[in-house]
Design an enzyme around this catalytic site. Structure first.
Site, mmCIF file in Angstrom:
data_model
loop_
_atom_site.group_PDB
_atom_site.id
_atom_site.type_symbol
_atom_site.label_atom_id
_atom_site.label_comp_id
_atom_site.label_asym_id
_atom_site.label_seq_id
_atom_site.Cartn_x
_atom_site.Cartn_y
_atom_site.Cartn_z
ATOM 1 N N GLY A 163 0.818 -1.208 0.000
ATOM 2 C CA GLY A 163 0.000 0.000 0.000
ATOM 3 C C GLY A 163 0.845 1.248 0.000
ATOM 4 N N PRO A 164 0.218 2.399 -0.220
ATOM 5 C CA PRO A 164 0.944 3.674 -0.236
ATOM 6 C C PRO A 164 1.581 3.966 1.122
ATOM 7 C CG PRO A 164 -1.295 3.925 -1.101
ATOM 8 C CD PRO A 164 -1.222 2.574 -0.481
ATOM 9 N N PRO A 165 2.577 4.863 1.156
ATOM 10 C CA PRO A 165 3.216 5.217 2.444
ATOM 11 C C PRO A 165 2.221 5.848 3.411
ATOM 12 C CG PRO A 165 4.504 6.036 0.574
ATOM 13 C CD PRO A 165 3.207 5.552 0.022
ATOM 14 N N THR A 192 -0.108 4.412 5.275
ATOM 15 C CA THR A 192 -1.461 3.842 5.389
ATOM 16 C C THR A 192 -1.610 2.889 6.577
ATOM 17 O OG1 THR A 192 -0.781 2.242 3.703
ATOM 18 C CG2 THR A 192 -2.126 4.089 2.983
ATOM 19 N N GLY A 193 -0.509 2.581 7.277
ATOM 20 C CA GLY A 193 -0.631 1.780 8.498
ATOM 21 C C GLY A 193 -0.122 0.361 8.383
ATOM 22 N N THR A 248 3.038 -0.833 8.908
ATOM 23 C CA THR A 248 3.885 -1.153 10.067
ATOM 24 C C THR A 248 3.055 -1.181 11.347
ATOM 25 O OG1 THR A 248 5.702 -0.026 8.937
ATOM 26 C CG2 THR A 248 6.009 -0.518 11.257
ATOM 27 N N HIS A 258 -6.263 35.404 -11.086
ATOM 28 C CA HIS A 258 -5.922 34.002 -11.387
ATOM 29 C C HIS A 258 -6.739 33.058 -10.502
ATOM 30 C CE1 HIS A 258 -3.000 30.793 -12.650
ATOM 31 N NE2 HIS A 258 -3.445 30.254 -11.518
ATOM 32 N N GLU A 259 -6.729 33.314 -9.187
ATOM 33 C CA GLU A 259 -7.459 32.438 -8.253
ATOM 34 C C GLU A 259 -8.967 32.590 -8.424
ATOM 35 O OE1 GLU A 259 -5.878 30.215 -6.829
ATOM 36 O OE2 GLU A 259 -3.873 31.038 -7.120
ATOM 37 N N HIS A 285 -10.038 30.347 -11.272
ATOM 38 C CA HIS A 285 -10.222 28.950 -10.832
ATOM 39 C C HIS A 285 -11.590 28.777 -10.170
ATOM 40 C CE1 HIS A 285 -6.343 27.304 -11.756
ATOM 41 N NE2 HIS A 285 -5.677 28.151 -10.980
#
Length: 663
Positions: free
Chosen positions: A236-238, A240-241, A243, A459-460, A463
């Site tokens: 899984g991705p870093p 995510t639990g 360990t 600019h913002e 968006h």
């Protein structure tokens, strides 16, 4: 029998310090008994007094020792005189050699000899004058041995340090170089984590919990002829639990748990990795049933022959080969289960991934909104928070966040609240923490000209306007022109969590991302470098549409994505130059089409865009409410809210069904 064993274990062990003590006692005894005991070397006197005794004929022998000391031996008649009675030795132990009665030191030997000879000659005495050269045999012997003792002592000290000093030492050192560095966890002391501490990850927790059950109640499964699985790989991705899940297994299993990292096998010496693998499994088998956890297994488990450009690393391959043999080879012990974690499963060797080694691959994904709520509840326990804090709101405000990210948000929120002198952590502190983590630290003192500030505001606002007008664009949370990190402004959105994405949704998101540059073009009729991150995001999305997901009509239903990860080692593209030109042209056309679409939308709403930008220049931060005042209610919001309510209802019903089944 048990009592006898206990008595045997209580026998005194031979301590090396006892031996040292005995040797020292022997040396002292030899020194004492070789020269008598107590004051047995004669009474101190003066040369003048000695000459009186000599002239009276009371001296039988004079012994000159080492040319500086005289020892005087009296005659039998003189010894009986009361004056000399005190010179008799009073030692407990009898001396083998005669003991002098008097002793004294003189100056020049030649003058002393002359005086003594003159007295003897004048009085016609039979006094004997002898010369002795004494050596301290044991002292000289010890001085001779001292360098060797020091060298041996230093050597023993260095060897004990290099071998870890008997207690493992820091680093494992030279004599423990081939030993495993795995840390053995004691379930009574070291591991306090349990499955209750792991929020979310329901599917992964269920599979891992079954492995714990295998070790606790093996007969339950083996009675039907089943075999205990040999390994489980957490992918899984870093953050995510993975360990954390392994720690929970260590806490729940109540069996020896060996934990180490993949890099612990790798060393500069040849053959060390394989030796450590052998030693690790030897220890695990001795304590079986047991669990071995290897974190970041991709450090040694990378596909063989594909390690790097210069060729394969033989040492790493030997380590992997030994691991493969230990996990499933001759003499394999089935009572040892191997857990491993990695976020790069695509680079692992296929022999390592096969059934029989890692029988199960457990995918630990990023948490969804319900799991994020559970994770927040875990990390909010130690915080002093407001009672009215809405955890559901926090879970919805953090899409795409991993468990580690959520822990970081909670910690940052507590730090922000403490910095402001608050007594508890409130909703605004969490929102500020999310902004801090995503965008970086606010830089209100950054020097920016009025023209630049106006350009950033439009600019913002561009968006915000485009995303408000499009159905599938992510709903806006807030817009700011306060510089954060490397950005001069930012628009925060709350993206919908989708399992599958349609082309219309991707195109709307691309159009909203290009709204900033389009606003600059519409208002100022010129563009700037401020749209770099927007262009990067849009280009990646367009390339994914064409080359990965097959969403382009011109390229067709083709994908050039390789999920195995082997394509990164190749030097050739999986398509021709003509196709490459077509892909580049198609990507450019998609982006340009959405850019023109954004310009058209903004030209039609130029007055509202300007009004929004002016509000933004005035307040610096605007929220959803400000947009509703200018644009009115968003047309697509009701349908989106209805869909979300339906989704929550379905999830609730599923939970009710599961709880009834458990009952």
């Amino acid at each position: 029998m048990a009592k006898d064993n206990k008595n045997l274990n209580k026998k005194p062990k031979l301590n090396p310090y006892w031996i040292y003590g005995i040797i020292i006692a022997i040396f002292l005894s030899v020194q004492i008994f070789s020269g008598g005991f107590g004051d047995s070397t004669g009474t101190q006197t003066t040369p003048a007094q000695f000459l009186d005794y000599l002239s009276q004929g009371e001296v039988s022998k004079i012994e000159i020792v080492n040319k500086r000391e005289a020892r005087v031996y009296l005659t039998k008649e003189a010894k009986e005189q009361s004056e000399h009675k005190k010179t008799e030795p009073n030692s407990i132990f009898p001396s083998v050699t005669p003991v002098p009665n008097y002793k004294f030191e003189f100056g020049d030997l030649q003058n002393f000899e002359k005086e003594v000879n003159e007295v003897i000659k004048e009085n016609n005495l039979q006094t004997e004058l002898v010369y002795e050269t004494e050596h301290n045999v044991w002292g000289d012997f010890l001085l001779t041995l001292l360098p060797f003792i020091l060298i041996i002592g230093v050597w023993i000290f260095i060897m004990r340090r290099m071998s870890g000093g008997g207690g493992g030492g820091a680093g494992g050192q030279i004599f423990n170089i081939g030993k495993s560095k795995a840390k053995l966890f004691d379930e009574k002391i070291d591991t306090k984590t349990s499955f209750k501490d792991v929020a979310g990850l329901e599917g992964a927790k269920e599979e891992v919990q079954e492995i714990v059950d295998f070790l606790k109640f093996p007969e339950k499964y083996t009675a039907l002829g089943g075999k205990i699985p040999k390994g489980a790989l957490l992918v899984g991705p870093p953050g995510t639990g993975k360990t954390l899940l392994a720690k929970a297994v260590a806490g729940e299993a109540k069996v020896p748990f060996f934990s180490l990292s993949g890099s612990d096998f790798v060393e500069m010496f040849v053959g060390v990795g394989a030796s450590r693998v052998r030693d690790l499994f030897k220890q695990a088998k001795e304590k079986s049933p047991s669990i071995i956890f290897i974190d970041e297994i991709d450090a040694i488990g990378r596909a063989r022959g594909k390690n790097n450009m210069s060729g394969s690393n033989d040492e790493r391959e030997n380590t992997l080969n030994q691991l493969l043999t230990e996990m499933d080879g001759f003499g394999t012990n089935t009572n040892v289960i191997v857990l491993a974690a990695t976020n790069r499963a695509d680079v692992l060797d296929s022999a390592l991934m096969r059934a029989g080694r890692f029988d199960r691959q457990i995918y630990v994904d990023l948490p969804d909104v319900r799991e994020r709520k559970e994770i927040f509840e875990v990390h909010l326990r130690p915080l002093k928070k407001e009672e009215t804090l809405d955890i559901d709101f926090l879970a919805k405000q953090t899409p795409g966040f991993s468990g580690a990210d959520i822990a970081n948000v909670c910690n940052e929120a507590a730090l922000i609240a403490a910095r402001k002198g608050k007594k508890s952590v409130n909703k605004q502190d969490f929102l500020d923490a999310v902004d801090r983590i995503i965008g970086g630290l606010e830089k209100k003192n950054k020097i920016i000209t009025p023209e630049e500030k106006r350009a950033v505001a439009f600019h913002e606002a561009g968006h915000a306007t485009v995303s408000w007008m499009l159905e599938h664009a992510a709903p806006l949370v807030k817009v700011t022109i306060v510089p954060r990190g490397r950005s001069l402004g930012a628009a925060w959105y709350l993206p919908e969590e989708r399992l599958i994405v349609h082309p219309e949704q991707m195109l709307d998101e691309m159009c909203a991302a290009l709204g900033g540059r389009a606003a600059e073009k519409v208002i100022f009729d010129k563009i700037s470098t401020g749209a770099l991150s927007d262009l990067e995001k849009v280009t990646k999305q367009a390339r994914a549409m064409v080359t990965v997901y097959g969403l382009s009509d011109k390229v067709g239903n083709l994908t050039y994505y390789d999920s195995s990860g082997q394509s990164e080692y190749g030097f050739t593209k999986p398509y021709s130059e003509k196709t490459a030109e077509l892909i580049d042209r198609e990507i450019s056309d998609i982006i340009e089409e959405q850019y023109q679409r954004a310009i058209k939308l903004l030209e039609n709403n130029k007055d509202k865009l300007t009004e929004l930008a002016e509000v933004l220049l005035d307040k610096e931060v605007i929220f959803k409410d400000n947009l509703e005042k200018i644009f009115g209610k968003r047309a697509f919001e009701n349908s989106a809210q209805l869909a979300e309510d339906q989704k929550e209802t379905v999830e609730k019903n599923n939970q009710d069904i599961l709880s009834k089944e458990e009952e």
